[in-house]
Design a protein around this motif. Sequence first.
Motif, PDB file in Angstrom:
ATOM      1  N   GLY A  71       5.874   9.587 -11.494  1.00 16.85           N
ATOM      2  CA  GLY A  71       4.224  10.701 -12.109  1.00 16.85           C
ATOM      3  C   GLY A  71       3.883  11.661 -10.872  1.00 16.85           C
ATOM      4  N   GLY A  72       4.771  12.654 -10.264  1.00 13.89           N
ATOM      5  CA  GLY A  72       4.300  13.426  -9.249  1.00 13.89           C
ATOM      6  C   GLY A  72       5.331  13.565  -8.320  1.00 13.89           C
ATOM      7  N   ALA A  73       4.348  14.178  -7.983  1.00  9.56           N
ATOM      8  CA  ALA A  73       5.066  15.028  -6.269  1.00  9.56           C
ATOM      9  C   ALA A  73       4.751  14.708  -5.143  1.00  9.56           C
ATOM     10  CB  ALA A  73       5.772  16.542  -6.245  1.00  9.56           C
ATOM     11  N   LEU A  74       5.585  14.590  -4.102  1.00  9.10           N
ATOM     12  CA  LEU A  74       4.872  13.832  -2.331  1.00  9.10           C
ATOM     13  C   LEU A  74       5.911  15.520  -1.293  1.00  9.10           C
ATOM     14  CD1 LEU A  74       5.657  10.531  -1.554  1.00  9.10           C
ATOM     15  CD2 LEU A  74       3.164  11.761  -2.611  1.00  9.10           C
ATOM     16  N   ALA A  75       4.823  16.171  -0.816  1.00 12.31           N
ATOM     17  CA  ALA A  75       4.520  17.222   0.143  1.00 12.31           C
ATOM     18  C   ALA A  75       4.471  16.267   1.377  1.00 12.31           C
ATOM     19  CB  ALA A  75       4.934  18.318   0.278  1.00 12.31           C
ATOM     20  N   LEU A  76       6.094  16.310   2.134  1.00 12.71           N
ATOM     21  CA  LEU A  76       5.388  14.962   3.287  1.00 12.71           C
ATOM     22  C   LEU A  76       5.654  15.972   5.073  1.00 12.71           C
ATOM     23  CD1 LEU A  76       8.346  12.154   2.934  1.00 12.71           C
ATOM     24  CD2 LEU A  76       5.778  12.010   2.482  1.00 12.71           C
ATOM     25  N   LEU A  77       4.906  15.652   5.888  1.00 10.32           N
ATOM     26  CA  LEU A  77       3.939  16.732   6.678  1.00 10.32           C
ATOM     27  C   LEU A  77       4.213  15.919   8.083  1.00 10.32           C
ATOM     28  CD1 LEU A  77       2.894  18.635   4.445  1.00 10.32           C
ATOM     29  CD2 LEU A  77       1.996  19.814   5.913  1.00 10.32           C
ATOM     30  N   PRO A  78       5.584  16.013   9.410  1.00  4.92           N
ATOM     31  CA  PRO A  78       5.407  15.151  10.184  1.00  4.92           C
ATOM     32  C   PRO A  78       5.259  15.661  11.019  1.00  4.92           C
ATOM     33  CG  PRO A  78       8.077  15.086   8.935  1.00  4.92           C
ATOM     34  CD  PRO A  78       7.156  16.293   8.398  1.00  4.92           C
ATOM     35  N   LEU A  79       4.195  15.435  12.098  1.00  2.00           N
ATOM     36  CA  LEU A  79       3.518  16.093  13.310  1.00  2.00           C
ATOM     37  C   LEU A  79       4.127  15.867  14.289  1.00  2.00           C
ATOM     38  CD1 LEU A  79      -0.417  15.348  12.226  1.00  2.00           C
ATOM     39  CD2 LEU A  79       1.439  17.081  11.312  1.00  2.00           C
ATOM     40  N   ILE A  80       4.105  16.588  15.534  1.00  2.00           N
ATOM     41  CA  ILE A  80       4.921  17.031  16.870  1.00  2.00           C
ATOM     42  C   ILE A  80       3.897  17.106  17.622  1.00  2.00           C
ATOM     43  CG2 ILE A  80       6.515  17.821  17.803  1.00  2.00           C
ATOM     44  CD1 ILE A  80       7.435  19.271  15.650  1.00  2.00           C
ATOM     45  N   GLY A  81       4.286  15.663  18.380  1.00  2.00           N
ATOM     46  CA  GLY A  81       3.489  15.794  19.882  1.00  2.00           C
ATOM     47  C   GLY A  81       1.425  15.739  19.141  1.00  2.00           C
ATOM     48  N   VAL A  82       1.503  14.862  19.456  1.00  2.00           N
ATOM     49  CA  VAL A  82       0.016  14.187  18.837  1.00  2.00           C
ATOM     50  C   VAL A  82      -0.446  13.993  19.482  1.00  2.00           C
ATOM     51  CG1 VAL A  82      -1.388  13.210  17.183  1.00  2.00           C
ATOM     52  CG2 VAL A  82       0.591  13.744  16.274  1.00  2.00           C
ATOM     53  N   ALA A  83      -1.679  15.059  20.463  1.00  2.00           N
ATOM     54  CA  ALA A  83      -2.774  14.474  21.298  1.00  2.00           C
ATOM     55  C   ALA A  83      -3.673  13.823  21.237  1.00  2.00           C
ATOM     56  CB  ALA A  83      -2.335  15.752  22.488  1.00  2.00           C
ATOM     57  N   THR A 142       1.348  -1.085   0.152  1.00  2.00           N
ATOM     58  CA  THR A 142       0.241  -0.022  -0.565  1.00  2.00           C
ATOM     59  C   THR A 142       1.054   0.650   0.087  1.00  2.00           C
ATOM     60  OG1 THR A 142       0.315  -0.260   2.837  1.00  2.00           O
ATOM     61  CG2 THR A 142      -1.961  -1.137   1.705  1.00  2.00           C
ATOM     62  N   GLU A 143       0.092   2.879   0.247  1.00  2.00           N
ATOM     63  CA  GLU A 143       1.098   3.766  -0.220  1.00  2.00           C
ATOM     64  C   GLU A 143       1.508   4.403   1.191  1.00  2.00           C
ATOM     65  OE1 GLU A 143       0.500   8.466  -1.638  1.00  2.00           O
ATOM     66  OE2 GLU A 143      -0.747   6.705  -2.072  1.00  2.00           O
ATOM     67  N   ALA A 144       0.576   3.521   2.022  1.00  2.00           N
ATOM     68  CA  ALA A 144       0.684   3.873   3.605  1.00  2.00           C
ATOM     69  C   ALA A 144       2.480   2.955   3.472  1.00  2.00           C
ATOM     70  CB  ALA A 144       0.149   3.950   4.416  1.00  2.00           C
ATOM     71  N   GLN A 145       2.688   1.609   3.263  1.00  2.00           N
ATOM     72  CA  GLN A 145       3.519   0.705   3.598  1.00  2.00           C
ATOM     73  C   GLN A 145       4.936   1.272   2.952  1.00  2.00           C
ATOM     74  OE1 GLN A 145       2.426  -3.433   2.462  1.00  2.00           O
ATOM     75  NE2 GLN A 145       0.981  -3.634   4.264  1.00  2.00           N
ATOM     76  N   GLN A 146       4.628   1.633   1.641  1.00  2.00           N
ATOM     77  CA  GLN A 146       5.988   2.508   1.078  1.00  2.00           C
ATOM     78  C   GLN A 146       6.677   3.547   1.577  1.00  2.00           C
ATOM     79  OE1 GLN A 146       4.317   3.049  -3.121  1.00  2.00           O
ATOM     80  NE2 GLN A 146       4.132   1.083  -3.499  1.00  2.00           N
ATOM     81  N   LEU A 147       5.429   4.600   2.433  1.00  2.00           N
ATOM     82  CA  LEU A 147       6.142   5.557   2.841  1.00  2.00           C
ATOM     83  C   LEU A 147       6.652   5.379   3.790  1.00  2.00           C
ATOM     84  CD1 LEU A 147       3.165   8.081   2.223  1.00  2.00           C
ATOM     85  CD2 LEU A 147       4.705   8.402   1.809  1.00  2.00           C
ATOM     86  N   LEU A 188       2.080  11.260  10.257  1.00  2.00           N
ATOM     87  CA  LEU A 188       2.805  12.275   9.422  1.00  2.00           C
ATOM     88  C   LEU A 188       1.828  12.809   7.718  1.00  2.00           C
ATOM     89  CD1 LEU A 188       5.171  12.313   7.109  1.00  2.00           C
ATOM     90  CD2 LEU A 188       5.223  10.333   6.347  1.00  2.00           C
ATOM     91  N   LEU A 189       1.393  13.151   7.456  1.00  2.00           N
ATOM     92  CA  LEU A 189       0.858  14.249   6.626  1.00  2.00           C
ATOM     93  C   LEU A 189       0.970  14.219   4.939  1.00  2.00           C
ATOM     94  CD1 LEU A 189      -1.513  16.590   8.161  1.00  2.00           C
ATOM     95  CD2 LEU A 189      -2.198  14.548   8.452  1.00  2.00           C
ATOM     96  N   VAL A 190       0.544  13.392   4.156  1.00  2.00           N
ATOM     97  CA  VAL A 190       1.282  13.087   2.977  1.00  2.00           C
ATOM     98  C   VAL A 190       0.365  14.020   1.272  1.00  2.00           C
ATOM     99  CG1 VAL A 190       2.506  12.157   0.922  1.00  2.00           C
ATOM    100  CG2 VAL A 190       2.290  10.674   3.461  1.00  2.00           C
ATOM    101  N   ILE A 191       0.705  14.844   0.974  1.00  2.00           N
ATOM    102  CA  ILE A 191      -0.160  15.652  -0.099  1.00  2.00           C
ATOM    103  C   ILE A 191       0.692  15.341  -1.474  1.00  2.00           C
ATOM    104  CG2 ILE A 191      -0.153  17.528  -1.647  1.00  2.00           C
ATOM    105  CD1 ILE A 191       0.193  18.754   1.605  1.00  2.00           C
ATOM    106  N   THR A 192      -0.162  14.289  -2.226  1.00  2.00           N
ATOM    107  CA  THR A 192      -0.281  13.941  -3.996  1.00  2.00           C
ATOM    108  C   THR A 192      -0.227  15.485  -4.489  1.00  2.00           C
ATOM    109  OG1 THR A 192      -2.076  13.763  -3.590  1.00  2.00           O
ATOM    110  CG2 THR A 192      -0.084  11.571  -3.196  1.00  2.00           C
ATOM    111  N   LEU A 246       2.699   5.552  10.679  1.00  2.00           N
ATOM    112  CA  LEU A 246       4.021   4.998  10.664  1.00  2.00           C
ATOM    113  C   LEU A 246       3.467   3.525  11.516  1.00  2.00           C
ATOM    114  CD1 LEU A 246       5.901   7.618   9.607  1.00  2.00           C
ATOM    115  CD2 LEU A 246       4.847   6.177   8.030  1.00  2.00           C
ATOM    116  N   ALA A 247       3.072   4.098  12.699  1.00  2.00           N
ATOM    117  CA  ALA A 247       2.562   2.370  13.962  1.00  2.00           C
ATOM    118  C   ALA A 247       1.893   1.739  13.190  1.00  2.00           C
ATOM    119  CB  ALA A 247       2.905   3.376  15.065  1.00  2.00           C
ATOM    120  N   ALA A 248       0.845   2.154  12.850  1.00  2.00           N
ATOM    121  CA  ALA A 248      -0.460   1.235  11.950  1.00  2.00           C
ATOM    122  C   ALA A 248       0.286   0.892  11.052  1.00  2.00           C
ATOM    123  CB  ALA A 248      -1.418   2.168  11.670  1.00  2.00           C
ATOM    124  N   ALA A 249       1.095   1.636   9.931  1.00  2.00           N
ATOM    125  CA  ALA A 249       1.644   0.749   8.644  1.00  2.00           C
ATOM    126  C   ALA A 249       2.663   0.083   8.995  1.00  2.00           C
ATOM    127  CB  ALA A 249       2.147   2.052   7.917  1.00  2.00           C
TER     128      ALA A 249
END
Length: 777
Positions: free
Chosen positions: A584-596, A39-44, A467-471, A616-619
């Motif tokens: 086929g495109g680009a990815l923007a990755l936005l790591p999140l900090i302190g997710v409560a 899956t895309e999440a696993q590839q990430l 992680l937030l991923v923008i395609t 990523l833990a679920a992936a």
Amino acid sequence: MRRQRLGLALLLAGLMVWVVLRAPPPTADLTQFLPHGATEAQQLLVGELRESPVARLLLARIRLSTPSPGEDDGARLAAASRALAALARQLPAAGSVLNGDQLLSPETTGLLFRYRYLLTDPAHHLDEAALRQALQQRLRELAAPLGPPDRQRLPADPTAALRDYGVGLLGRNGPQRRYGVWFNRAGNGALLLIESRLPAFDLDAQAPFVHTLQQRFQALPEAVGCELTLTGPVPFALESRSRIQGQVGLLSAIASLGVALLLLLLFRSWAVVLLAALPLLAAVVVGMAAVVVAFGAIHGITLAFGITLLGIAVDYPIHLFSHARGRTLEAAAAAIWPTLLLGGITSAIGFSALLLSGFGGLAQLGLFAIAGIGAALAATRWLLPALLPHFATPAITPLGSRWMGARWGGRGVWVALLALLATLYLISRGAGLWEVELAHLSPISAERKAEDGQLRQELGAPDARHLLVITAADQETALERAEQLGPALAALIANGAIAGYQSPAQLLPSRATQRARQAHLPAAEQLAERLQRASAGLPFKAGLFAPFLADVAASRQLPPLTQEVLVGTPLALRLEALLRVREGGALALLPLIGVAQPQALAQLGDGRPWLHRVDLAAASAELVNDYRDEALRLVALGLLVTVLLLWGVLREGRRVVRVVLPPLATVLVTAALLSVGGVRLSLFHLSALLLLIGLGLDYALFFDRPDPPAERAATRGALLICNLSTLLVFGLLAGAAAPVLRAIGLTLAIGAPIGLIFAALVAHNSRPSPETRPDIS
């Protein structure tokens, strides 16, 4: 014939050694043990482990080991922090080095200073009210004892726009500054972030970098009386490798010595002890050569896997020597060869589950084992008889007669019942049977993990999970979408759902945003009027801010800042990690900090089909589950092929059941016992269960041989010796501190004696003569 065998063996050995010696050094890239991901999440996930700056980040803390009375401890720590930062920046392998005193190099700072009004929003800085507020704030900072950190830039940057850009890079939840550098909340430790340029899990490359940091820090005059702590994926991976290698080396030596003493005690011959090592040596050399030819290089973990072959490869010469009483080794080898060959083939079929897996590293393990088993068989069948053509084996048949009387067999129904009960228990455990948290397989202590979590929190580093991923079709569109997401993320920060985030748009706004900001920059006369009114009544000299007016006017003519302009700067490394080009495109990755509040992230996807939220833990758990399911399917297929092979060779249904039932029951009962003991089964337990199937088939095949009574006692004695050697090897592994080694050792230490007992219980008591039944010998 004997000379021809020895000559051929020497030729093949020389060829294998030549292949191994010409191969590159064993690699330590742990990502070879990761699949490509379905899956895309696993590839990430796999991509993050290989390329992410989070994976290459070293979290450092300096504390005083010997506080000095009368000295300023904070000043000592700050000096040590600056010295370590300067040292790290001189190392070619170091990327960004942050300790709070110097965010960027002077050259990069100068570039960003020129573009500060395109990198920040001028609407928040350049109206009259904002100018007045900024000037008043500068006055308060000037009145403070230490003054503002960017005092020299005041005439050109009274709004502190560059400082605001730096806050955007680090986030507002970063560490506190004391003595001009970062400190922890307790004030007793200086903190640093050091990013490596090297691939995260290329440990052979990372090790010299980390060791150089540690050694040179201890040699610094400023570091006297200080201790350096490093955490993060890279230091932890190096610690894991060191512990596993150390334990493998020690346990291998102890196990080898123990097996040698056991063979010497039973056979009373040094020749047996020395020659029994030849099949193992052949297995290791041929396994290495096969992996090198197929994969180009061998992984260090694959090489360490050779210790597990000790428990199998040593069985073959034991069978040979045990059956050589009253006849030559050549005759004994010919007599037991069909059974040995069939056992080796069925074991190889079991390891094909690893060979066909999607994990490159595990495929190496499978090929190593299959080639090694073949080499050990060949060495036992043809090399050992050629080396000792007239060897006489001491009698060990009483050992088999005393330990296993003739009335063990005929109790297959009890074995089947135990297997059924174990199966029902395992089914009842459901998902709780399996370990999906890869972190639990690490040999790193809970204290070190807690230390890493505390440093990560105090430094405001990403938690490496959410992680937030923008395609997007291209990088520019990805930046624009990251900017669109900014207000929603700011709202989550305000609500306490997250503590912060990293975005490529914080580093480099899109060209459209930069042009829009240029358009909002006031004209020179308009800005001069606003500044005059904003500074009215404040004690600033007339004309002090002329550089400020000139820089704003120059900013109106600047071309947009692009990624190409940043090449060669530390920002470029961070930007490349967060903004990636893919097919086929680009990815923007936005790591999140302190997710409560993870559930609050769901609303971000509303109306944004280009946004993907990745845990990523679920992936990681999904990835492990997918591989486990794949491996179980391959194992089931391997068992089916094994049964068909046995049916074709044995040509009798009852014999096939007597051979297949013991190892199958052994695996089920062993897995159930591990689970009852509170062990959650991992991929490494599964690999050990494959080894157990091979051992169990070997036991069952030899018990099913149509031997005369005297020969049957020798066979049972040999099986007991094989079992004792297996217990010795894997019993030592069961006591290892590393979870990987402990999983393999505990599984086989429990399962090996069970497999031997089950094979004895299922064995048929009343055997027809060899002339009246199909024979495999």
